[in-house]
Motif scaffolding. Structure first.
Motif, short mmCIF file in Angstrom:
data_model
loop_
_atom_site.label_atom_id
_atom_site.label_comp_id
_atom_site.label_asym_id
_atom_site.label_seq_id
_atom_site.Cartn_x
_atom_site.Cartn_y
_atom_site.Cartn_z
N MET A 39 8.60 9.93 -32.01
CA MET A 39 9.18 11.20 -32.35
C MET A 39 8.68 12.15 -33.39
O MET A 39 8.56 11.35 -34.53
CB MET A 39 10.71 11.31 -32.07
N PHE A 40 8.61 13.06 -33.44
CA PHE A 40 8.10 14.17 -34.59
C PHE A 40 8.89 15.44 -34.86
O PHE A 40 9.52 15.78 -33.95
CB PHE A 40 6.70 14.79 -33.96
N ASP A 41 9.27 15.43 -36.12
CA ASP A 41 9.86 16.76 -36.67
C ASP A 41 8.99 17.79 -36.53
O ASP A 41 7.84 17.77 -37.33
CB ASP A 41 10.32 16.51 -38.09
N ILE A 42 8.97 18.68 -35.56
CA ILE A 42 7.90 19.56 -35.64
C ILE A 42 8.87 20.86 -35.86
O ILE A 42 8.32 22.24 -35.17
CB ILE A 42 7.23 20.03 -34.51
N SER A 43 9.89 21.05 -36.51
CA SER A 43 10.93 22.06 -36.86
C SER A 43 10.28 23.36 -37.53
O SER A 43 10.54 24.59 -37.65
CB SER A 43 12.17 21.79 -37.57
N HIS A 44 9.06 22.93 -38.32
CA HIS A 44 8.33 24.18 -39.14
C HIS A 44 7.93 25.21 -38.05
O HIS A 44 7.34 26.16 -38.51
CB HIS A 44 7.29 23.43 -39.86
N THR A 47 7.47 27.13 -53.94
CA THR A 47 8.49 26.44 -53.13
C THR A 47 7.92 26.16 -51.73
O THR A 47 7.83 27.26 -51.13
CB THR A 47 9.67 27.02 -53.44
N LEU A 48 7.95 24.95 -51.44
CA LEU A 48 7.74 24.35 -49.97
C LEU A 48 9.04 24.60 -49.37
O LEU A 48 10.13 24.32 -49.68
CB LEU A 48 7.26 23.10 -49.80
N SER A 49 9.17 25.35 -47.97
CA SER A 49 10.06 25.04 -47.08
C SER A 49 10.46 23.72 -46.69
O SER A 49 9.36 22.92 -46.46
CB SER A 49 9.91 26.09 -45.98
N ARG A 50 11.48 23.40 -46.25
CA ARG A 50 11.86 22.10 -45.72
C ARG A 50 12.67 22.13 -44.49
O ARG A 50 13.53 23.22 -44.37
CB ARG A 50 12.75 21.48 -46.73
N THR A 51 12.41 21.43 -43.41
CA THR A 51 13.23 21.52 -42.20
C THR A 51 14.50 20.90 -42.26
O THR A 51 14.60 20.04 -43.47
CB THR A 51 12.50 20.87 -40.99
#
Length: 375
Positions: free
Chosen positions: A56-61, A11-15
Motif C-alpha cells: 500500500m502507498f500513501d498517495i494523498s499528495h 515548508t513541505l506539506s505533509r499528508t
C-alpha cells in the motif's frame, strides 16, 4: 547586524498519514512540495511485495477535484483528447489535459459518478501533485461547472498487488471482485464514506481508496494489521517504470503530445468534436511524429538515468526520461525519446554515462505485464 546569507527552506506539506509513516520508520524525501516516504523496509522488498502479494502507498499528495455541472462532460471533452460522452456512472477514463499546441498539461483520471439529485453530472478528477495548482487554474479558466478542491482534506491510499482484493474485501460489504478495471463505487469503510476505484500505477491489480483523514488513518492501521506492506515512492517508481507508465515532469510535459508519448489510444479524433490542440494532433496523425517515446534495455549492468544523453553514430539524438534497475527483470531499463527513424524495436543506441558510452537496445513496451515478463 549583517543579514544572513542563508534562506529558510520552504515548508513541505505533509499528508494525514505522515506520522504513521514516521512510526513505521519510513525514510522521507521531498516530492512536488510534499514530505513523502521514499521507502520503509527497502525498495526491493516493497517492489517484490506488490508484484507477488500486496502493498500500500500513501498517495494523498495527489490533487483531488470534485466536479459537477449540467454540461460537465461536454466542457471536459473540450479540454482532453479522449471521448468522455460514452462513460456510464461508475466508469473512468485515463486521459490528458492539452494546451493549444497539443502538449500535455497533465495526465489525469476522470471518474464519472452520474447525475445527482439536481440532475447535474458529477465526477472526480485525480491529478498529479506537482501540477495540481496549474491544473486547477486551467480548469477554472475553461469550465462553467463547479470545481471543489478536496486535495488537502482527503486521504488517498493505493492498495496494489495480486492479493489486493483479498486484503481489502474484509473491510467492504460490496463484492470487490465484481468491480471491473477502472470501475469505481462509493461505499462505507469503518463507518465512513469512501470512494474506491480499481485503478493504480504499478502494473498490478489493485484499488485506490479516498476518504476523510481520520478514516484514512484508521484504514492504514487496519491494512497494517492485516499484513499489508507499506511502500514508498521508490518502489512506486520502479513498479510504474516496469509497466512503462509515464511520469509527468519526466516522460510527459507541455512540449510533448500524446501521439509522441505513445498514448495514441487516448486520442479519439474520430469519435469526438473539436477540442483544444486537435489541429496539432490531426497534423501529426496525418504526417507522422518526428519523435517517439521508446523503451530501452541496457546491454550491460550500467543504469541509464534521467537526462542521460543518447547517441547514434557519435551524435546526440535524444535523452533518457526515466531509468532504473528493474527489480523484476534484474536489468537496467529506461524510457526515452528518439527520432522516429531510430525508434524501431531492435534499434541499437548508445547511452552516455559519466563521459563514456554504453550500448542499449530499443524494446517493446511495457517491460513487464501482469503475470508476464516481456523482457
Amino acid at each position: 547586524m549583517a543579514k544572513s546569507d542563508q534562506t529558510t527552506p520552504p515548508t513541505l506539506s505533509r499528508t494525514p498519514l505522515f506520522e504513521l509513516s514516521v512510526a513505521q520508520k519510513a525514510r522521507m524525501t521531498e516530492f512536488s512540495g510534499w514530505e513523502m516516504p521514499v521507502q520503509y523496509e527497502g525498495l526491493k522488498q516493497e517492489h517484490q511485495q506488490v508484484r507477488t502479494s500486496v502493498g500500500m502507498f500513501d498517495i494523498s499528495h495527489m490533487g483531488k477535484f470534485y466536479l459537477k455541472g449540467s454540461d460537465l462532460i461536454s466542457e471536459l471533452e473540450y479540454l482532453v483528447s479522449s471521448s468522455l460522452s460514452n462513460l456510464q456512472p461508475g466508469q473512468a477514463q485515463y486521459t490528458v489535459l492539452l494546451n493549444p499546441q497539443g502538449g500535455i498539461i497533465d495526465d489525469i483520471i476522470f471518474y464519472y459518478q452520474g447525475k445527482n439529485s439536481e440532475g447535474l453530472d458529477q465526477g472526480i478528477m485525480i491529478v498529479n501533485a506537482g501540477t495540481a495548482t496549474k491544473d486547477k487554474n486551467w480548469l477554472n479558466q475553461h469550465l462553467k461547472s463547479e470545481l471543489s478542491d478536496r486535495s488537502l482534506d482527503r486521504v488517498l491510499i493505493a492498495v496494489q498487488g495480486p492479493e489486493a482484493v483479498n486484503k481489502l474485501q474484509s473491510l467492504v460489504e460490496e463484492d470487490l471482485s465484481d468491480l471491473p478495471a477502472f470501475g469505481h463505487i462509493t461505499t462505507t469503510i469503518a463507518s465512513a464514506e469512501a470512494f474506491i476505484a480499481r485503478t493504480g500505477y504499478t502494473g498490478e491489480d489493485g484499488f485506490e481508496i479516498m476518504l476523510p483523514p481520520e478514516s484514512g488513518q484508521n484504514l492504514w492501521r487496519s491494512l497494517l494489521s492485516a499484513g499489508v506492506t507499506p511502500c514508498g515512492l521508490g518502489a512506486r517508481d520502479t513498479l510504474r517504470l516496469e509497466a512503462a507508465m509515464a511520469l509527468y515532469g519526466q516522460d510527459l510535459d507541455e512540449t510533448i503530445t500524446p501521439l509522441e508519448a505513445g498514448l495514441n489510444w487516448l486520442v479519439h479524433l474520430d469519435t469526438k468534436g473539436d477540442f483544444i490542440g486537435r489541429d496539432k494532433l490531426e497534423a501529426q496523425k496525418s504526417e507522422g511524429v518526428s519523435r517517439r517515446l521508446v523503451g530501452l534495455v541496457m546491454e550491460g549492468r550500467q543504469i541509464a538515468r534521467h537526462d542521460y544523453p543518447l547517441l547514434y553514430q557519435d551524435k546526440v539524438v535524444g535523452k533518457v526520461t526515466s531509468g532504473t534497475l528493474s527489480p523484476t527483470l534484474n536489468k537496467a531499463i529506461a524510457l526515452a525519446y528518439l527520432p522516429t527513424p531510430l525508434s524501431k524495436i531492435g534499434q541499437e543506441i548508445q547511452v552516455e554515462i559519466r563521459g563514456k558510452t554504453y550500448p542499449a537496445k530499443v524494446v517493446k513496451k511495457p517491460f513487464y505485464r501482469k503475470a508476464a515478463i516481456i523482457w
